[in-house]
Design an enzyme around this catalytic site. Structure first.
Site, PDB file in Angstrom:
ATOM      1  N   SER A  38      42.763  40.662  86.881  1.00  0.00           N
ATOM      2  CA  SER A  38      43.361  39.476  87.488  1.00  0.00           C
ATOM      3  C   SER A  38      43.516  38.395  86.428  1.00  0.00           C
ATOM      4  O   SER A  38      43.116  38.577  85.276  1.00  0.00           O
ATOM      5  CB  SER A  38      42.471  38.963  88.616  1.00  0.00           C
ATOM      6  OG  SER A  38      41.292  38.422  88.049  1.00  0.00           O
ATOM      7  N   LYS A  39      44.077  37.268  86.862  1.00  0.00           N
ATOM      8  CA  LYS A  39      44.270  36.134  85.956  1.00  0.00           C
ATOM      9  C   LYS A  39      42.976  35.729  85.288  1.00  0.00           C
ATOM     10  O   LYS A  39      42.939  35.286  84.149  1.00  0.00           O
ATOM     11  CB  LYS A  39      44.828  34.940  86.740  1.00  0.00           C
ATOM     12  CG  LYS A  39      46.311  35.044  86.964  1.00  0.00           C
ATOM     13  CD  LYS A  39      46.948  33.682  87.093  1.00  0.00           C
ATOM     14  CE  LYS A  39      48.389  33.785  86.639  1.00  0.00           C
ATOM     15  NZ  LYS A  39      49.115  32.564  86.592  1.00  0.00           N
ATOM     16  N   ARG A  40      41.898  35.865  86.061  1.00  0.00           N
ATOM     17  CA  ARG A  40      40.574  35.491  85.583  1.00  0.00           C
ATOM     18  C   ARG A  40      40.226  36.191  84.262  1.00  0.00           C
ATOM     19  O   ARG A  40      39.491  35.686  83.429  1.00  0.00           O
ATOM     20  CB  ARG A  40      39.570  35.901  86.671  1.00  0.00           C
ATOM     21  CG  ARG A  40      38.207  35.333  86.617  1.00  0.00           C
ATOM     22  CD  ARG A  40      37.533  35.522  87.974  1.00  0.00           C
ATOM     23  NE  ARG A  40      37.774  36.874  88.507  1.00  0.00           N
ATOM     24  CZ  ARG A  40      37.046  37.933  88.189  1.00  0.00           C
ATOM     25  NH1 ARG A  40      36.055  37.831  87.355  1.00  0.00           N
ATOM     26  NH2 ARG A  40      37.326  39.104  88.715  1.00  0.00           N
ATOM     27  N   HIS A  41      40.763  37.415  84.083  1.00  0.00           N
ATOM     28  CA  HIS A  41      40.482  38.163  82.846  1.00  0.00           C
ATOM     29  C   HIS A  41      41.471  37.830  81.737  1.00  0.00           C
ATOM     30  O   HIS A  41      41.518  38.494  80.713  1.00  0.00           O
ATOM     31  CB  HIS A  41      40.576  39.663  83.109  1.00  0.00           C
ATOM     32  CG  HIS A  41      39.617  40.145  84.136  1.00  0.00           C
ATOM     33  ND1 HIS A  41      40.005  40.563  85.397  1.00  0.00           N
ATOM     34  CD2 HIS A  41      38.275  40.260  84.101  1.00  0.00           C
ATOM     35  CE1 HIS A  41      38.943  40.931  86.069  1.00  0.00           C
ATOM     36  NE2 HIS A  41      37.881  40.760  85.326  1.00  0.00           N
ATOM     37  N   GLY A  42      42.295  36.822  81.978  1.00  0.00           N
ATOM     38  CA  GLY A  42      43.269  36.471  80.941  1.00  0.00           C
ATOM     39  C   GLY A  42      44.564  37.256  81.082  1.00  0.00           C
ATOM     40  O   GLY A  42      45.434  37.168  80.228  1.00  0.00           O
TER      41      GLY A  42
END
Ligand code: GLU
Length: 473
Positions: A252-256
């Site tokens: 997800s976005k959280r992982h860049g």
């Protein structure tokens, strides 16, 4: 694999295309290219409630940017090309109706008039009992008239007892038919569900290999039963392991991870992204990491796709991008760097920008870093000299004034600058690092910058002297 394949990428335009999705499309592209086959882009837009404006265009633009677009179906300009269209599911409603009628007459589909409330209650009952929801076939022999709003359900047959297939990545996969629910094929509004449309389209578009994420595996037995009900040949299924974040949860976005076009806008090179994605969960058995697109087309094989999930590593992507940036000639880099410069760079000629690029090319990991790495080449920095250790403010002022005078009479070449500055260090009994550090901060505003003499040569004598002067005040 040698026979020409027909493969499709069939995204739903319900959001941004993440890198796992792009990777599936890339695998389609590579295998089609390798076999002289066809890569089709089809839009699965039947879930009308979840459509996101601009998503379809972004998908096409992403593939186009990477140079891995389709040769049939939806083209980058939005037009459709090929003999099996339309390639947008919402334009194929009559086709689905026609094929639903075929199964209706074979009694493989049956109408269902159950209200959402009734179905909800059934779901709640199943939940309470701790079992998976299965429609109770209340409408199977219901004599209601077809004029009343209804859906068409697929009747899971009692034979075969098992649905099995040989997946090119997952190997043999098997499901018990008894566990499957009489799923909806056609909705009240006449739109097909994903299950029904995907089977009809893959068959009519003569798809030979279905590549898709492995989250679709539980849907595949339903699809296979539809193929059997129609009497159609099955395609080869290739379920791709997911791409996970470094913490092994869904990417997800959280992982860049960002939408593909954001990588473009941040100055990632398409060849780096293609190389990165192709080697995310695939290798050719060697330790090679860098592949051009042509090399990938030659080396790629479906049977070497890893069975376990691939882990997204944004540092590896940055490293790979840096590699491809370093490979460019300065002229090619100048061409690619358009739009990534600090605003003030517009006033400088190409020749000056080339000189700047030569100094930063080694450490650029994305073109987006150009602003941060080069802004002082285009505007005078605010030099904070309080960070210089070992000199008091008066000494700093004295040294900068003396150096400005010295450098005004120095030949503006690497050797000229080196002997002037080293001579000054010796004469004053200073430490080289200390004085060079002072000059660096005075002319660049930073403690870490490209080589001091190289930087001064690019800046030129006039700018260097002006900055020494500004800093001494
Ligand atoms: N429309 C589905 C998706 O959004 C396609 C799945 C498939 O390829 O069958 O991923």
């Amino acid at each position: 694999m040698s026979n020409p394949v027909r493969v499709r990428f069939a995204p739903s335009p319900t959001g941004f295309l993440h890198l796992g999705g792009i990777r599936s499309a890339l695998f389609d592209y590579l295998i089609a290219k390798q076999t002289g086959g066809t890569f089709i882009l089809r839009l699965e837009d039947t879930d009308r409630a979840r459509l996101v404006e601009g998503a379809a265009e972004a998908i096409s633009q992403s593939l186009d940017w990477l140079g891995t677009g389709p040769n049939e179906g939806i083209m980058p300009d939005g037009s459709q090309k090929g003999d099996y269209g339309p390639y947008i599911q919402s334009e194929r409603i009559d086709i689905y109706r026609e094929y639903a009628d075929k199964l209706l007459s074979k009694k493989a589909l049956y109408p269902c008039w159950c209200t959402p409330e009734r179905l909800d209650n059934l779901r709640k009952d199943a939940q309470k009992a701790g079992v998976a929801f299965k429609y109770d076939r209340h409408c199977l022999d219901n004599p209601k008239t077809m004029d009343e709003p209804h859906v068409l359900r697929f009747k899971i047959p009692s034979e075969p007892k098992k649905v099995a297939w040989h997946d090119l990545v997952k190997g043999d996969v098997e499901f018990k038919t008894d566990d499957l629910d009489d799923f909806v094929a056609l909705k009240t509004d006449g739109f097909p569900t994903y299950h029904f449309a995907v089977v009809v389209d893959d068959h009519l578009m003569k798809i030979s290999h279905v590549l898709r994420g492995d989250e679709w595996i539980p849907s595949t037995p339903k699809h296979i039963l539809l193929y059997l009900a129609f009497g159609w040949e099955l395609p080869i299924f290739v379920h791709l392991p997911q791409v996970l974040g470094p913490d092994k949860t869904k990417l997800s976005k959280r992982h860049g991870a960002k939408p593909a076009l954001e990588y473009r806008d941040e100055g990632y090179l398409p060849e780096a992204v293609v190389n990165f994605l192709a080697t995310l969960g695939w290798n050719d058995g060697s330790t090679q990491e860098i592949y051009s697109k042509d090399e990938l087309v030659k080396a790629f094989s479906l049977d070497r796709i890893q069975k376990s999930p691939a882990v997204f590593d944004s540092e590896r992507l940055a490293w790979m991008n840096g590699h491809y940036i370093r490979e460019l000639t300065p002229e090619a880099l100048l061409e690619r760097s358009k739009g990534f410069w600090p605003g003030e760079a517009a006033d400088y000629p190409d020749e000056y920008r080339l000189g700047v690029l030569e100094l930063v090319q080694e450490r650029l990991k994305s073109l987006g870093e150009l602003v941060e790495l080069t802004d002082f080449f285009f505007s005078d920095p605010k030099a904070d000299l309080s960070q210089i250790k070992g000199f008091d403010p008066t000494e700093i002022r004295q040294h900068l004034t003396a150096l400005a005078k010295l450098l005004a009479a120095t030949e503006w070449s690497h050797d000229g600058l080196e002997s002037a500055l080293r001579g000054y260090v010796d004469e004053q009994g200073l430490k080289t690092g200390q004085l060079f550090g002072l000059v660096r901060v005075a002319i660049t505003g930073r403690t870490a910058a490209p080589g001091l003499f190289e930087t001064m040569l690019v800046l030129g004598q006039e700018t260097t002297l002006r900055r020494l002067d500004l800093a001494s005040k």
